[in-house]
Motif scaffolding. Sequence first.
Motif, short mmCIF file in Angstrom:
data_model
loop_
_atom_site.label_atom_id
_atom_site.label_comp_id
_atom_site.label_asym_id
_atom_site.label_seq_id
_atom_site.Cartn_x
_atom_site.Cartn_y
_atom_site.Cartn_z
N LYS A 211 0.83 -1.21 0.00
CA LYS A 211 0.00 0.00 0.00
C LYS A 211 0.87 1.26 0.00
N SER A 212 1.91 1.26 0.81
CA SER A 212 2.78 2.43 0.87
C SER A 212 3.49 2.63 -0.46
N GLY A 213 3.93 1.54 -1.09
CA GLY A 213 4.59 1.64 -2.38
C GLY A 213 3.67 2.19 -3.46
N ARG A 252 -4.52 -5.90 -5.82
CA ARG A 252 -5.30 -6.01 -4.56
C ARG A 252 -5.05 -4.78 -3.68
N GLY A 253 -3.81 -4.32 -3.65
CA GLY A 253 -3.50 -3.14 -2.84
C GLY A 253 -4.23 -1.90 -3.31
N ILE A 254 -4.25 -1.69 -4.63
CA ILE A 254 -4.97 -0.53 -5.18
C ILE A 254 -6.46 -0.61 -4.84
N SER A 259 -11.04 1.20 -1.65
CA SER A 259 -12.12 0.83 -0.73
C SER A 259 -12.02 1.60 0.59
N ASP A 260 -10.77 1.82 1.05
CA ASP A 260 -10.55 2.54 2.31
C ASP A 260 -10.68 4.06 2.16
N GLY A 261 -10.81 4.53 0.92
CA GLY A 261 -10.96 5.96 0.69
C GLY A 261 -9.66 6.73 0.64
N GLU A 262 -8.51 6.03 0.69
CA GLU A 262 -7.22 6.72 0.60
C GLU A 262 -6.91 7.13 -0.84
N LEU A 263 -7.39 6.35 -1.79
CA LEU A 263 -7.30 6.70 -3.21
C LEU A 263 -8.71 6.77 -3.78
N ILE A 264 -8.88 7.53 -4.85
CA ILE A 264 -10.18 7.70 -5.49
C ILE A 264 -10.09 7.19 -6.93
#
Length: 731
Positions: A211-213, A252-254, A259-264
């Motif tokens: 996720k961080s990457g 899966r990370g994207i 889903s978590d709202g960190e990316l749109i």
Amino acid sequence: MIKIKGTVESVIFYNPENGYAVCDVACMGELITMTGSMPSIAEGENIIASGSWVTHDEYGDQFKVEYIERIMPTTEEEIEKYLSSGILPYVGKTTARRIVVAFGTDALDIIENDHKRLLEIRGLTPSKVHKIYETFVEQVGVRQIVIYFQKYNLPPSYAVKAHNIFGSGTVQIVEANPYVLSEFIDGITFEKSDEIAVSLGFSPESELRVKSGIKTALKNISFFSGHTFAPRAMLTASSCALLDVEQGHVERGISQLISDGELISENHGDFDAVYLKSYYDAECNVADKLKEMSGIYFDVDADYIDKLIDEAENEDEIKLADNQRDAVFRAFQNAALVITGGPGTGKTTIINTIIKTMKKDGSSVMLAAPTGRAAKRMSEVCSFEAKTIHRLLEIRVGDDVSDGVFARNADNPLDCDVLIIDEMSMVDIILMNSLLDAVARGTRLIMVGDSDQLPSVGAGNVLKDIIDSGTVECIKLNEIFRQAKESMIVVNAHRINRGQEPLLNDAESDFFFVHREDPEQLPNTIADLCLRRLPDYYGFDSMSQIQVLTPTRKTSIGVGHLNNILQSCLNPPSPDKTEHITRRCVFRVGDKVMQTKNNYQIQWRRGDEKGAGVFNGDCGFITKIDRVGNKIEVLFDDDKLVDYDFTVLDEIELAYAITVHKSQGSEFDVVVMPMFPAHRLLMTRNLLYTAVTRAKSLVVLVGLEDVMNFYINNNNVRNRFSGLKEKLRIY
């Protein structure tokens, strides 16, 4: 690396923001001056310092500290000296003596673990005791972080940053997720977080790492290419390359980050666009505000406006062209207006007339530009105060140097009837969002710029997207006025923009080409032009009036190589010029330098005025190097005086030569530019056009005409991924 054990006798200087200190340490009967990052250092402490000896020109031998170990004082005498140093609030010499008399060698243990017993000391109230305890625990926490970071070769200055963000639980937070370091602390890379994660036993496929990457890859895409989003396939490929993991882990990370709202994620027809939330929110807000403003029209009396324009023309002894007059009229009529055109098309004349007529109408006007140099230029040509957008919005310090908050916003909007923004091509999507947030309903916004120039350094393509959307009223200026036609800079800029070769080397011209075939000759020819030929023939000042622009940072015509050569001839070493050597370059008093990143926290002064914030692209000159206080003083173009601690010198670089991208919004008397092959993605028509339009009095191109023609013929502009145009078109 040398180790020295001793006791801190006195702290000469201390900067709480980064822990930098100068102190005297007693060691085996000698007093040693130590300099370096030593967070929360205090008199009376026993320390083991690792570092090396250096010789200061004025102050002799000093010990430069790389790492430090703290040994808390153990004897009553040491503890009393430590407490008397002022390291704790409300504890002076008298109170320190009382604490030691009451608790002896247990004093520090009691402060940390049984602090309420301090109420036994005369003069200490419950609130004072609690503050003493909080401060002591905080200092202990910083020291623990320093020791922990030393294992990973992270300097103490990063420990201070980490403590400021994560608090006393930093070590526990980092061990649970080492990737928070690269995500939240400017200067710590993803690779360093990875190194720490490996030592802690994290798997290369761990969810935290992946996720961080992904977020790092998306930030890099925005930072280096100016995209506000990445197509999902591009983000997947970039993330796989960074992480060296199978595509399935990244996919899966994207999906999880979305889903978590960190990316749109937003569908753009043929592909899904993936945004960092900050860029998505900014695009949506800018589109919504501009659409709202574009629907507002003011009922104005045409005869009355004509009368105001006539009066302004008479006062300034000018005659506006029909499209210029139309631009002024529409400024009264529309809540949002774009005025765009190349050099010599009368944009400044229109701005001056709008200011004058609006003031005659009783309206209050504000004028701003993205950079200090651009704002200063507008103040001079308009005889009206122009501020940088950051200053206009009243920047306030955020939690990190790269973060800032504005005092002017929707709850505290700008107090004006008309807001004019010049050099709009430089405004990125984040700054545009902040600007529009501070524009009150009913305020007229006039955006002026050249859409054919390079887009902003920051993410987005704001001006071009607004124009191409067709949503906001737009005046396009195409006519070059008589006075401007006398300048070959203006004529050739428009020729280049149309894909035509410039007219070169007329004896009375202000646009010249110096032919050179050998790449090794180019830097020396450029240096000779700056040092001797142009100053001798035209009288230009080498340092303040001549600017070398280049498309690239690398190769023999890149920023690095050219700056070394230009510094050596324009500002050579001298016994009366103090120097400071860094891993990248030598800084010398008198050097021309540039800020390379936004720093919202750094303090500046301008006479009696004080403030914070220096921004990417701001240029100035080194006026002083203090090797005792370990700082460099820089005077910027907008007369801001700034002290740079030696620990943050990675934020400035020599600026005798700068990239064309960094020159946006600036105007120089003379522009000198090499014409030699660079990366093809950089050799574009709009880059050469932008470089040429930075010059006010003279342009000199040096190199091969075939290369110049390649620039002109290469109109394959590298499009930025941006969703603003589409969002503006959606009603």
